[in-house]
Design an enzyme around this catalytic site. Structure first.
Site, short mmCIF file in Angstrom:
data_model
loop_
_atom_site.label_atom_id
_atom_site.label_comp_id
_atom_site.label_asym_id
_atom_site.label_seq_id
_atom_site.Cartn_x
_atom_site.Cartn_y
_atom_site.Cartn_z
CD GLU B 284 1.71 0.24 -14.69
OE1 GLU B 284 2.20 -0.14 -13.62
OE2 GLU B 284 0.80 -0.36 -15.27
CD GLU B 287 7.26 4.08 -15.74
OE1 GLU B 287 6.33 3.77 -14.98
OE2 GLU B 287 8.38 3.56 -15.70
CB CYS B 310 -0.08 -4.10 -10.37
SG CYS B 310 -0.38 -2.62 -11.31
CB SER B 330 5.73 0.45 -14.93
OG SER B 330 5.34 1.51 -14.10
CE LYS B 369 -0.64 -6.57 -4.31
NZ LYS B 369 0.09 -5.45 -4.95
CD GLU B 372 3.76 -4.93 -3.36
OE1 GLU B 372 2.58 -5.05 -2.97
OE2 GLU B 372 4.05 -4.47 -4.47
CD GLU B 377 12.08 -2.64 -2.05
OE1 GLU B 377 12.72 -3.11 -1.09
OE2 GLU B 377 11.74 -3.32 -3.04
CB CYS B 514 -6.06 -10.06 -8.31
SG CYS B 514 -4.73 -9.09 -9.03
#
Lengths: 169, 591
Positions: B284, B287, B310, B330, B369, B372, B377, B514
């Protein structure tokens, strides 16, 4: 994973958006928007609520929350002859409950439902201000007063015949 | 400030005008029981519909009992919080709530941690006198969240979190009277709704109506399967919260005991999501530097600000609400997914295990999560990079289940090579941490100078939207930080309207980041717990010998051995992702 799509006729989208715009797309005008939309469509299907939510920039869940809260709003199309039985105090003591039961039996639907051919829908309401005629039933705009359970099947027959004639013509 | 004097339970107290009876009583050490009420002032969370009526008190001269949580103190008021009349009424209220609540405490996921159950204990309910109608809703199991609306008590905390705090708008109260319940639009499934699976509804639900999908049975089965190599990764925020489940003070750092417990549970390799957080910074950060360099060279098409990626709930949020901006975040995968991708390629090759014989488990403070790791993908031939994501709470259950006395465990380090990490990685667990970690690395990479002041205190704090300008040796970069999706929405609107001055923005969906995720031990409205975790995260950072991601020797090694350069070909293949347009589309029906 693609976007969720709903399909609605162009003129319906435009009309609902026009209604929202007439209230400046203000979320505080949600109830007025819902009134006008129901007046136009006859009911408030999920698709219409999605379009309203988008135009007023609020969540569809909130629109649905309001629609499901008020008994005036309906997500099912009403019949061509909407039957409303008054359950106000005066009508009730003069046997409105029996009238409702008779309509349920004759039409074979529950309160809040529409029959299969879309002719009759059944609703109950509170006091139409014609207590002198109790018990009172509205069919469309027409008031039927001083009814007994026996009258119900005649009323249904009368409207069904009228409707059949209209359909032929 | 105007003050008011009143008497509560025969004790006099002076409070500022506008104070509720509940707060005034609290000042006197009188804790009036509450149920629907939730107030976490520093985090800007307020839910006080005054609907449950558990906090009713008697006010002299007033006919009805008054709810203490929404009734303001008045001059000379005389309040009784536990008169016979109050106690009887409070019991009746609770019994009426219980009359439409399944009495299945023994098998409920919330048992032992349920505010309704605690109230029944506290008020000494021994018999239920009311036997009325019972709700009958279908149980919904989504990728992350289980909704059992038969247990809903209509406190509407979830609705407040979903609408006011997150502006997600998935949940709302529907219907009226007895059928009233919190639901999605048109009773959709959560997957069909705009739900981001942030899990804040679960974090505040006082009862068992909203809970996480429990993957512990699957993890137990995987651990027992001799043919499988089971690898575990642990997110930063878990180590500062897990101790609470074993009676430790909030903010106790339990990293060493945690790794020992995981080894005792039978995981073959105990690794650290902090390791892949360092990897995330490399990708990141590179980037960000790439985009800034292009921008400084006059490239007007470059996408700025860079948004962190994230947080999976945040990713869901912009995919659903701002898909037109989906090229801005990102492309770096989250640390959880980077870890999975590396574990099932680089590490699997290293230990000579086939991808399908490896199970990757993650321990996360998060419910999104779970969603996710189930995204398509992040699968190769239908085999997910991360097989099961369990929460801090689920891990605590697992540890208790296998008879581990957590408090007396020895401390051991994480395994190598995916276990070494830095202080920069551990602060990923709190709001502002990801961008601070990025700044530590970007500073040295951009300026080629040593960063003397490692603590970017200007990026820290609990305010919903924060900003700071960081001087990269003459190059001034504007950094924005938002936690809570309503705050993220404010910044996204600015970007959309072209009035955003930031070069980089960090977003975390949960209040505080978090450390206060939907999978953490329940705080029951106590902000002090969240703040203790917050302090502990920075303490864990200070305790680390290395505090910059690019100095992690294990990270340097993987680039040399396997990945090549950050944002290089191999990185793009394994560590980067793309986003989808999930906005509701109203199409014209031509039929």
């Amino acid at each position: 994973m693609s976007s969720i799509k709903i399909k609605v006729k162009k003129e319906i989208i435009e009309k609902i958006e026009e209604i929202c715009k007439s209230f400046d797309n203000q979320s505080g005008e949600l109830i007025n928007v819902l009134h006008k939309t129901q007046e136009y469509l006859g009911y408030l299907p999920a698709e219409a609520q999605e379009i309203i939510a988008r135009a007023l920039n609020i969540s569809a869940a909130r629109v649905y929350g309001v629609v499901s809260f008020y008994s005036f709003f309906s997500m099912k199309p009403k019949g061509k002859c909407p039957v409303s039985v008054c359950m106000g105090t005066a009508c009730y003591v003069r046997g409105a409950d029996k009238i409702v039961d008779e309509f349920k039996k004759v039409l074979n639907i529950a309160v809040g439902e529409t029959d299969n051919d879309g002719v009759f829908s059944l609703a109950s309401l509170r006091c139409v201000g014609a207590c002198g005629l109790a018990p009172v039933v509205l069919v469309g705009d027409k008031v039927h007063g001083r009814l007994a359970a026996d009258d119900v099947k005649h009323i249904v027959k009368e409207y069904r015949e009228q409707f059949a004639k209209l359909a032929e013509a | 400030m105007e003050t008011i004097k009143l008497t509560i339970d025969n004790k006099s107290v002076e409070v500022v005008k506008g104070t509720t009876i509940l707060s005034a009583a609290h000042k006197l050490g009188i804790s009036i029981p509450t149920l629907c009420h939730l107030k976490m002032h520093d985090l800007n969370i307020h839910n006080k519909p005054g609907s449950c009526r558990i906090c009713i008190v008697e006010i002299e001269g007033r006919r009805n009992l008054a709810p203490a949580c929404v009734t303001e103190c008045a001059e000379g008021m005389i309040v009784q919080t536990s008169s016979v009349r109050v106690i009887n009424a409070r019991r009746t209220v609770l019994e009426l709530i219980l009359s439409d609540h399944p009495a299945d405490c023994l098998t409920c996921a919330k048992s032992g941690n349920c505010e309704l159950q605690n109230l029944a204990v506290r008020l000494g309910i021994r018999e239920l006198h009311y036997n009325g109608e019972k709700s009958n809703y279908q149980l919904e199991v989504s990728a992350s969240i289980v909704r059992d609306m038969n247990k809903c008590i209509m406190c509407r905390r979830c609705e407040t979190m979903c609408n006011e705090f997150q502006t997600v708008g998935a949940l709302y109260a529907i219907e009226r009277g007895f059928p009233a319940v919190v639901s999605t639009a048109f009773n959709q499934t959560l997957k069909e709704s705009p739900c981001t699976f942030c899990g804040q509804c679960v974090a505040v639900c006082p009862v068992g109506a909203l809970t996480e999908v429990d993957f512990t049975p699957k993890v137990i089965r995987a651990l027992a399967d001799k043919k499988k190599t089971v690898v575990v990764q642990v997110a930063p925020a878990v180590r500062v919260a897990l101790g609470e489940e074993f009676g430790m003070e909030p903010g106790t750092i339990v990293t060493g005991k945690l790794t020992t417990a995981l080894k005792n549970l039978g995981f073959d390799y105990v690794f650290d999501t902090d390791w892949s957080a360092d990897l995330t910074i490399m990708e990141e950060g590179t980037e960000l530097i790439g985009r800034i360099t292009k921008y400084l060279n006059g490239d007007k098409d470059v996408k700025l600000p860079l948004l962190t990626s994230c947080c999976p709930a945040w990713v869901n949020f912009f995919e659903y609400n701002f898909p037109e901006l989906k090229e801005i975040p990102s492309t770096a995968k989250s640390p959880q997914q980077m870890f999975g991708a590396i574990a099932k390629s680089y590490f699997a090759d290293k230990i000579n295990v086939k991808r399908e014989d490896m199970i990757v488990v993650s321990v996360m403070p998060c419910l999104a999560k779970k969603y996710e790791c189930a995204r398509d993908e992040f699968k190769v031939n239908d085999n997910p990079d991360v097989d099961y994501s369990i929460t801090t709470r689920e891990l605590a259950h697992l540890i208790k289940l296998v008879n581990i006395d957590f408090n007396s465990l020895e401390e051991t380090p994480f395994d190598s090579p995916l276990g070494e990490s830095t202080g920069a990685a551990v602060i990923f667990g709190t709001t502002g941490g990801v961008i601070e970690a990025a700044c530590r690395t970007a500073y040295e990479l951009i300026t080629k100078k040593k960063l003397e002041r490692i603590d970017f205190t200007e990026l820290r704090g609990i305010k919903g939207i924060r900003s700071a300008t960081i001087d990269f040796d003459g190059l001034k970069l504007n950094i924005g930080i938002a936690h809570g999706l309503s705050n993220a929405r404010t910044l996204l609107e600015q970007i959309k309207n072209g009035v955003c001055e930031f070069h980089a923005i960090e977003v975390m969906a949960c209040p505080g980041g978090c450390i206060n995720g939907g999978g953490q031990p329940l705080h029951h409205g106590n902000t002090d717990i969240v703040e203790a975790r917050w302090d502990a995260i920075y303490e864990a950072d200070r305790n680390m010998p290395i505090r910059k991601s690019h100095e992690n020797p294990s990270i340097q090694k993987i680039y040399k051995e396997f990945l090549g350069a950050p944002c290089g070909h191999k990185s793009h293949e394994l560590l980067h992702t793309h986003y989808f347009d999930k906005k509701l589309v109203v199409e014209v029906d031509l039929d």
